[in-house]
Design an enzyme around this catalytic site. Structure first.
Site, PDB file in Angstrom:
ATOM      1  CE  LYS A  50      -4.299  -1.460   2.224  1.00 50.47           C
ATOM      2  NZ  LYS A  50      -4.133  -2.855   2.632  1.00 50.47           N
ATOM      3  CG  ASP A  68       8.810   9.584  -4.797  1.00 55.00           C
ATOM      4  OD1 ASP A  68       9.317   9.992  -3.722  1.00 55.00           O
ATOM      5  OD2 ASP A  68       7.747   8.960  -4.847  1.00 55.00           O
ATOM      6  CE  LYS A  71       2.046   2.926  -7.368  1.00 59.99           C
ATOM      7  NZ  LYS A  71       3.417   3.259  -7.143  1.00 59.99           N
TER       8      LYS A  71
HETATM    9  P1  ATP Z   1       4.443   6.164  -1.748  1.00 61.77           P
HETATM   10  O1  ATP Z   1       3.051   5.936  -2.204  1.00 61.77           O
HETATM   11  O2  ATP Z   1       4.523   7.082  -0.597  1.00 61.77           O
HETATM   12  O3  ATP Z   1       5.355   6.542  -2.875  1.00 61.77           O
HETATM   13  P2  ATP Z   1       5.331   3.405  -1.859  1.00 61.77           P
HETATM   14  O4  ATP Z   1       6.402   3.580  -2.883  1.00 61.77           O
HETATM   15  O5  ATP Z   1       5.613   2.395  -0.765  1.00 61.77           O
HETATM   16  O6  ATP Z   1       4.995   4.771  -1.150  1.00 61.77           O
HETATM   17  P3  ATP Z   1       3.717   2.103  -3.818  1.00 61.77           P
HETATM   18  O7  ATP Z   1       4.592   2.489  -4.948  1.00 61.77           O
HETATM   19  O8  ATP Z   1       2.249   2.108  -4.021  1.00 61.77           O
HETATM   20  O9  ATP Z   1       3.975   3.016  -2.566  1.00 61.77           O
HETATM   21  O10 ATP Z   1       4.170   0.644  -3.377  1.00 61.77           O
HETATM   22  C1  ATP Z   1       3.701   0.043  -2.184  1.00 61.77           C
HETATM   23  C2  ATP Z   1       4.461  -1.238  -1.925  1.00 61.77           C
HETATM   24  O11 ATP Z   1       4.050  -2.211  -2.890  1.00 61.77           O
HETATM   25  C3  ATP Z   1       5.988  -1.162  -2.074  1.00 61.77           C
HETATM   26  O12 ATP Z   1       6.603  -0.735  -0.884  1.00 61.77           O
HETATM   27  C4  ATP Z   1       6.324  -2.600  -2.424  1.00 61.77           C
HETATM   28  O13 ATP Z   1       6.384  -3.373  -1.240  1.00 61.77           O
HETATM   29  C5  ATP Z   1       5.128  -3.063  -3.217  1.00 61.77           C
HETATM   30  N1  ATP Z   1       5.352  -2.966  -4.680  1.00 61.77           N
HETATM   31  C6  ATP Z   1       5.199  -1.874  -5.470  1.00 61.77           C
HETATM   32  N2  ATP Z   1       5.458  -2.145  -6.754  1.00 61.77           N
HETATM   33  C7  ATP Z   1       5.798  -3.453  -6.789  1.00 61.77           C
HETATM   34  C8  ATP Z   1       6.204  -4.374  -7.850  1.00 61.77           C
HETATM   35  N3  ATP Z   1       6.305  -3.949  -9.107  1.00 61.77           N
HETATM   36  N4  ATP Z   1       6.484  -5.648  -7.510  1.00 61.77           N
HETATM   37  C9  ATP Z   1       6.394  -6.062  -6.225  1.00 61.77           C
HETATM   38  N5  ATP Z   1       6.022  -5.279  -5.196  1.00 61.77           N
HETATM   39  C10 ATP Z   1       5.738  -3.990  -5.466  1.00 61.77           C
HETATM   40 MG    MG Z   2       6.453   3.317  -4.948  1.00 67.44          MG
END
Ligand code: ATP
Ligand code: MG
Length: 342
Positions: free
Chosen positions: A72, A186, A93
């Site tokens: 998340k 970022d 996503k």
């Molecule tokens: P923010 O929204 O503040 O940038 P974030 O980078 O943690 O934070 P997301 O990019 O939505 O938010 O990702 C959330 C989590 O989902 C990540 O921390 C990771 O654990 C998992 N995740 C994201 N993309 C992938 C992917 N391509 N493969 C596997 N896990 C993923």
């Molecule tokens: Mg992210």
């Protein structure tokens, strides 16, 4: 013309039967594969299985089965999904966007760039969809999760592994900066993803930063601002070199197990610390001279004093452990805990 295709393992034939011609070969264009066993290989490249590629343009949301939520973020959720026909895993996503038309257009533009990036050090973005305020992005699935997830398990990452990780991140940054002319904006541990093959890839350039900066919630979203360079956090003009500051903070956090600045109450307190205080540094009694020098080359407060990704790739820290032949695949799969999201 494409070479004719043949099935090397006959399992799941029923599922793909509709693609088979009578002779058992595939028709031109039926380039599909099941990651778990069934392999459709081109006869000219027997050991190079063909997976769905970004350019195939054949994914639709209806063909993806949700398996589980794997993460998340501030903008939405990330799910592990499986392609119905090929069995291939992806990360889906989904971001809820209540934003103006102009920002949506900017995001669409960034997504177009994401779709065109092809580099082993960048998470592949296969396709994106927009429907009724929801943006869905089909991403390459990284079964080790993020560096943030991994760090929670292992607490700190020893220098020799960090050098191997950093090399891959720098190669990703070199591609973004020097080939694509994109600023990531970022870079942080949760946007650096890992897998069981020991690969390290950068994800989420552009899009999440646009969403964060347009959300109008600076005070509550300090997480997003933590890794911002002094010039960026103050809203001044910033360039590629801004990502290098973030890289320095990420590497320092991985080495020490702590975010380099003490927790702050608000965005403005963080801004003050980043701008007013001396740059953070690696304690010289705990880390090698090379590592301390690498961090210092990244976290110079004056952007022009920082080194570029290309120059940093030649830094002695990155080659000092070469003799150890570090195996990130076994480190990621055995250190700390099972892979985060598998
Ligand atoms: P923010 O929204 O503040 O940038 P974030 O980078 O943690 O934070 P997301 O990019 O939505 O938010 O990702 C959330 C989590 O989902 C990540 O921390 C990771 O654990 C998992 N995740 C994201 N993309 C992938 C992917 N391509 N493969 C596997 N896990 C993923
Ligand atoms: Mg992210």
């Amino acid at each position: 013309m494409r070479p004719s295709l043949k099935v090397s393992l006959p399992a799941h034939e029923a599922a793909i039967g509709k693609f088979l011609t009578q002779s058992g070969t595939f028709k031109d264009g039926d380039l599909l594969v099941n990651k778990d066993g069934l392999r459709i290989v081109s006869q000219s490249e027997e050991d190079e299985p063909s997976l769905i590629k970004p350019s195939d343009n054949q994914l639709s949301l209806a063909d993806l089965d949700a398996i589980k939520v794997i993460g998340k973020g501030s903008g939405g959720i990330v799910q592990l999904v499986r392609h119905k026909w090929t069995g291939q895993f992806f990360a889906l996503k989904v971001i809820q966007l209540n934003i103006e038309e102009s920002i949506r257009r900017q995001i669409a533009q960034e997504l177009k760039i994401s779709l065109s990036t092809q580099c082993s050090y960048i998470v592949v973005c296969y396709q994106s969809f927009y429907d009724n305020g929801l943006i869905s992005i089909v991403l390459e699935y990284m079964d080790g999760g993020s560096l943030a997830d991994f760090l929670k398990n292992v607490k700190t990452i020893p220098e020799e592994y960090l050098a191997a990780i950093c090399k891959q991140v720098l190669k990703g940054l070199i591609y973004l900066h020097h080939e694509k002319h994109i600023i990531h904006r970022d870079l942080k541990p949760s946007n650096i993803l890992i897998n069981h093959r020991g690969e390290v890839k950068i994800s989420d350039f552009g899009v999440s930063a646009i969403i964060a900066s347009s959300s109008g919630q600076r005070d509550t979203f300090t997480g997003t601002f933590n890794y911002m360079s002094p010039e960026r956090i103050t809203g001044a003009k910033h360039g590629y070199i801004s990502d290098i500051w973030s890289l320095g903070l990420v590497m320092l956090e991985c080495a020490t197990g702590q975010f380099p600045y003490p927790p702050r109450e608000s965005f403005y307190e963080l801004l003050e610390a980043v701008v007013e205080q001396p740059s953070p540094s690696a304690p010289s009694d705990q880390f090698s001279e090379e590592f301390c020098s690498f961090i210092s080359a990244c976290v110079q407060k004056k952007a022009t004093d920082r080194k570029s990704a290309q120059v940093l790739l030649k830094h002695p820290f990155l080659s000092m452990y070469d003799d150890l032949n570090i195996d990130l695949a076994s480190y990621f799969t055995t250190a700390g805990a099972p892979l985060a999201t598998f």
